[in-house]
Design a protein around this motif. Structure first.
Motif, mmCIF file in Angstrom:
data_model
loop_
_atom_site.group_PDB
_atom_site.id
_atom_site.type_symbol
_atom_site.label_atom_id
_atom_site.label_comp_id
_atom_site.label_asym_id
_atom_site.label_seq_id
_atom_site.Cartn_x
_atom_site.Cartn_y
_atom_site.Cartn_z
ATOM 1 N N ALA A 19 45.800 17.140 8.090
ATOM 2 C CA ALA A 19 47.076 16.078 7.688
ATOM 3 C C ALA A 19 47.162 16.047 6.267
ATOM 4 C CB ALA A 19 46.510 14.665 8.378
ATOM 5 N N ALA A 20 46.279 16.364 5.239
ATOM 6 C CA ALA A 20 46.112 16.160 3.923
ATOM 7 C C ALA A 20 47.056 17.488 3.459
ATOM 8 C CB ALA A 20 45.097 16.162 3.172
ATOM 9 N N LEU A 21 47.059 18.829 4.193
ATOM 10 C CA LEU A 21 47.609 19.819 3.711
ATOM 11 C C LEU A 21 48.721 20.129 4.447
ATOM 12 C CD1 LEU A 21 44.503 21.868 3.351
ATOM 13 C CD2 LEU A 21 45.587 20.941 1.620
ATOM 14 N N ALA A 22 49.263 19.431 5.384
ATOM 15 C CA ALA A 22 50.455 19.669 6.228
ATOM 16 C C ALA A 22 51.904 19.369 5.075
ATOM 17 C CB ALA A 22 50.682 18.730 7.335
ATOM 18 N N ASP A 23 52.541 20.031 5.523
ATOM 19 C CA ASP A 23 54.157 20.130 4.768
ATOM 20 C C ASP A 23 54.892 19.017 5.215
ATOM 21 O OD1 ASP A 23 54.028 23.098 3.362
ATOM 22 O OD2 ASP A 23 53.480 23.435 5.558
ATOM 23 N N VAL A 24 54.853 18.571 6.506
ATOM 24 C CA VAL A 24 55.626 17.438 7.131
ATOM 25 C C VAL A 24 54.632 16.604 7.812
ATOM 26 C CG1 VAL A 24 57.508 16.371 8.296
ATOM 27 C CG2 VAL A 24 57.710 18.773 6.907
ATOM 28 N N LEU A 25 54.629 15.271 7.706
ATOM 29 C CA LEU A 25 53.869 14.362 8.653
ATOM 30 C C LEU A 25 54.685 13.523 9.432
ATOM 31 C CD1 LEU A 25 51.336 12.884 6.069
ATOM 32 C CD2 LEU A 25 50.912 14.564 7.688
ATOM 33 N N VAL A 26 54.264 13.609 10.582
ATOM 34 C CA VAL A 26 54.937 12.854 11.681
ATOM 35 C C VAL A 26 54.024 11.782 12.004
ATOM 36 C CG1 VAL A 26 55.999 12.908 14.091
ATOM 37 C CG2 VAL A 26 56.421 14.607 12.689
ATOM 38 N N ILE A 27 54.257 10.327 11.378
ATOM 39 C CA ILE A 27 53.625 9.426 12.027
ATOM 40 C C ILE A 27 53.872 8.589 13.194
ATOM 41 C CG2 ILE A 27 52.621 7.201 10.747
ATOM 42 C CD1 ILE A 27 53.193 8.303 8.050
ATOM 43 N N VAL A 28 53.205 8.748 14.271
ATOM 44 C CA VAL A 28 53.355 8.264 15.716
ATOM 45 C C VAL A 28 52.658 6.895 15.425
ATOM 46 C CG1 VAL A 28 53.186 8.772 17.829
ATOM 47 C CG2 VAL A 28 53.192 10.563 16.464
ATOM 48 N N SER A 29 53.365 5.909 16.026
ATOM 49 C CA SER A 29 53.216 4.540 16.202
ATOM 50 C C SER A 29 53.393 4.228 17.416
ATOM 51 C CB SER A 29 53.665 3.503 15.144
ATOM 52 O OG SER A 29 53.503 3.929 13.929
ATOM 53 N N ASP A 30 52.499 3.294 18.238
ATOM 54 C CA ASP A 30 52.699 2.715 19.507
ATOM 55 C C ASP A 30 53.533 1.333 19.682
ATOM 56 O OD1 ASP A 30 52.351 1.746 21.948
ATOM 57 O OD2 ASP A 30 50.321 1.500 22.112
ATOM 58 N N GLY A 31 54.924 1.770 19.910
ATOM 59 C CA GLY A 31 55.961 0.933 19.592
ATOM 60 C C GLY A 31 55.781 -0.312 20.745
ATOM 61 N N ALA A 32 54.779 -0.297 21.754
ATOM 62 C CA ALA A 32 54.600 -1.133 22.762
ATOM 63 C C ALA A 32 53.492 -1.965 22.371
ATOM 64 C CB ALA A 32 54.557 -0.575 23.948
#
Length: 585
Positions: free
Chosen positions: A443-456
């Motif tokens: 995660a620290a070295l990724a080029d893009v972070l997709v932060i997934v949250s539980d919308g429910a």
């Protein structure tokens, strides 16, 4: 020499204790269940001390233990005379109630089941005289047979002795093995109801059956018993009534606190960190994951090794303690240190392999998009939906542990790796962060972070804050981010986070928009670029190729068109340093 009277003897005169010890000499005759004389003796002792008294009587009529409690309860003990723990213990427990109430309590019934007494008997005592008596017996499948309370002088001795024989013929046959039965867990927290509910989900994930949840608001924990002596004693009665096998605390306990609580509760005590480590141990499948979990467990245990009296120590001095060699406690510490050193060495070797793969990706200019988020937010389901992978998915916390990556391409044919990382959680143990550093570095070295949250989830914002905190600890704060609210088919219809993409990994809703957002972020960083090199500059080809991945090479009458995937920085550097001309980007 008379046997010892056990239990709470503080403030009791020596003469009374000596008289109580004489109960060991009392011998019941064949055909006696509970003689009137014995009930009258117990009633007088109960009145003198205003405390409960418990006797444990064998089928031969021998008194094997005398215990004193408080005015509200007495510690009920395990006196099994049979090796087969599923059968009756061959001991009946008779105890008094100083308030005159001869009815059995829930704690009494749970002790009957737990310790498998031949019978559990309560004798009500008031002003030195017995009042009412009630007895309970076990039947098939842990069912309880219980008569109504009777006057103390009307105890049906023959019927109750016959019931012991009938129960003995029924109990323990065709019962499931202990390994097939989930542990019954009681939860104890001091923070919030939400945190306790999450602990319940963790316990369920670990395979325990939650039978009770208790919350005590405290500004700070007690140094000895975490929840204080009075609450610990109350919790012990509640655990006994619920027939609990273990108690799980929602905070991290010190070694001393854990040992003290086990002494009071008389069952296994673990904390939140131990529970999470146990789940990780169950979920780890790769060689690296198993090593990381073991290292985290040993790091945690190493700070909680404590001696158990003089058995584990030679440090106290005196006769029998001098001589060469280590104490057992020191040996345990040394073995843990040696094992941790070996695990770190093996993990370093695996990390070198990971670093080689990472450098190979960087050399080929393959960007990495990492899915990060709170545990059970739906990251693995999202990965499966986007890539067609078959990663294990379950509605549990930490259903997947090892990092999984799959190769994808945007509509513009820009390749990238989509990586599913381990889920985060509040109070994530520091030992896990340390042991899983190489995995979390994805995660620290990724080029893009997709932060997934539980919308429910009603706790979505708090969970998102936890993710932000962990990312900050990892140093993953500078990458482009895409906020995703998953499970939109179950909950929110408008984004609770600014600019968030609403998706449903289960139904596929919103995934096209998410893929486009990923492509847009990658386009800002990595994109196909076509350079034109006339024949006079063909020598620059060897300097351009290492900068990125070559998509195509087209030779014309005037020169060569070279299409590559490059980062924006490398593209600008090539134009300024080499003087090549960009045909399209």
């Amino acid at each position: 020499m008379k046997q010892k009277v056990n239990g709470n003897l503080s403030g009791v005169r020596d003469a009374v204790i000596e008289a109580l010890a004489s109960l060991y000499d009392y011998r019941l005759e064949p055909g006696d269940f509970l003689p009137r004389e014995l009930m009258q003796l117990l009633a007088r002792f109960t009145a003198v001390m205003n405390r409960e008294i418990a006797l444990y009587i064998t089928r031969d009529g021998e008194v094997v233990d005398v215990s004193v409690g408080t005015d509200r309860d007495v510690e009920l003990r395990d006196f099994r005379l049979r090796r087969n723990a599923n059968r009756l213990s061959c001991v009946r427990c008779v105890h008094t109630h100083p308030n005159g109430d001869g009815r059995l309590s829930d704690v009494d019934i749970s002790a009957l089941r737990s310790f498998r007494y031949d019978a559990m008997v309560a004798v009500g005592c008031l002003k030195g005289e017995p009042t009412y008596v009630q007895a309970a017996f076990l039947a098939e499948k842990q069912n309880v047979l219980m008569d109504d309370p009777v006057r103390w002088y009307r105890v049906p001795e023959e019927d109750w002795l016959r019931q012991i024989d009938e129960s003995d013929a029924l109990v323990g046959r065709d019962e499931p093995r202990e390994s097939d039965v989930p542990e019954r867990a009681v939860l104890m927290g001091i923070e919030s109801e939400e945190s306790l509910q999450e602990l319940a989900r963790l316990a369920d994930t670990a395979g325990a059956q939650v039978v009770g949840m208790f919350l005590q608001k405290r500004d700070r924990p007690d140094t000895a018993l975490f929840i204080g002596k009075g609450r610990a004693e109350e919790l012990a009665r509640e655990c006994q009534a619920l027939e609990a096998d273990l108690c799980i605390f929602d905070e991290e306990l010190s070694g001393i606190q854990m040992r003290n609580l086990e002494d009071v509760l008389h069952l296994k005590v673990i904390d939140r960190t131990t529970l999470i480590l146990d789940i990780f141990a169950q979920r780890a499948t790769s060689a690296e994951g198993k090593l990381q979990v073991e290292l985290a467990q040993l790091q945690y245990q190493s700070t909680r090794l404590i001696g158990e009296g003089l058995v584990l120590s030679r440090l106290a001095g005196g006769i029998g303690t001098r001589g060469p060699g280590e104490s057992r406690l020191e040996m345990n510490r040394r073995r843990i240190r040696d094992r941790m050193t070996d695990l770190r060495r093996r993990l370093e070797a695996l990390e070198k392999q990971r670093e080689l793969r990472r450098k190979n990706r960087e050399r080929n200019e393959i960007p990495v998009v990492a899915l990060v988020g709170y545990t059970n937010a739906g990251k693995s389901t999202l990965l499966n939906r986007l890539t067609g992978a078959n990663v294990y998915v379950q509605d549990q916390l930490f259903a997947t542990l090892d990092a999984v990556s799959r190769r994808l391409e945007t509509r513009e044919h820009t390749p990238y790796l989509l990586v599913d990382t381990v889920g985060f959680i509040r109070k994530l143990p520091h030992t896990l962060v340390s042991a899983f550093r190489s995995t979390l570095d994805e995660a620290a070295l990724a080029d893009v972070l997709v932060i997934v949250s539980d919308g429910a989830s009603e706790e979505m914002q708090a969970q998102h804050d936890t993710v932000e905190q962990v990312l900050q600890e990892l140093g993953a704060t500078g990458q482009p981010r895409i906020e995703v609210l998953n499970k939109c088919d179950l909950g929110r219809t408008t984004p609770a986070l600014p600019g968030a993409v609403l998706v449903s990994a289960k139904t596929g809703e919103g995934l096209d928009l998410l893929q486009q957002r990923i492509a847009d972020e990658l386009q800002r960083t990595f994109a196909p670029v076509t350079f034109f090199l006339p024949f006079s500059q063909y020598g620059l080809m060897s300097q351009l190729r290492p900068l990125g991945r070559v998509l195509s090479e087209n030779h014309t009458d005037e020169g060569t068109e070279l299409t590559m995937v490059l980062s924006q920085a490398d593209r600008d550097r090539a134009v300024s340093r080499l003087g090549v001309r960009v045909v399209s980007r």
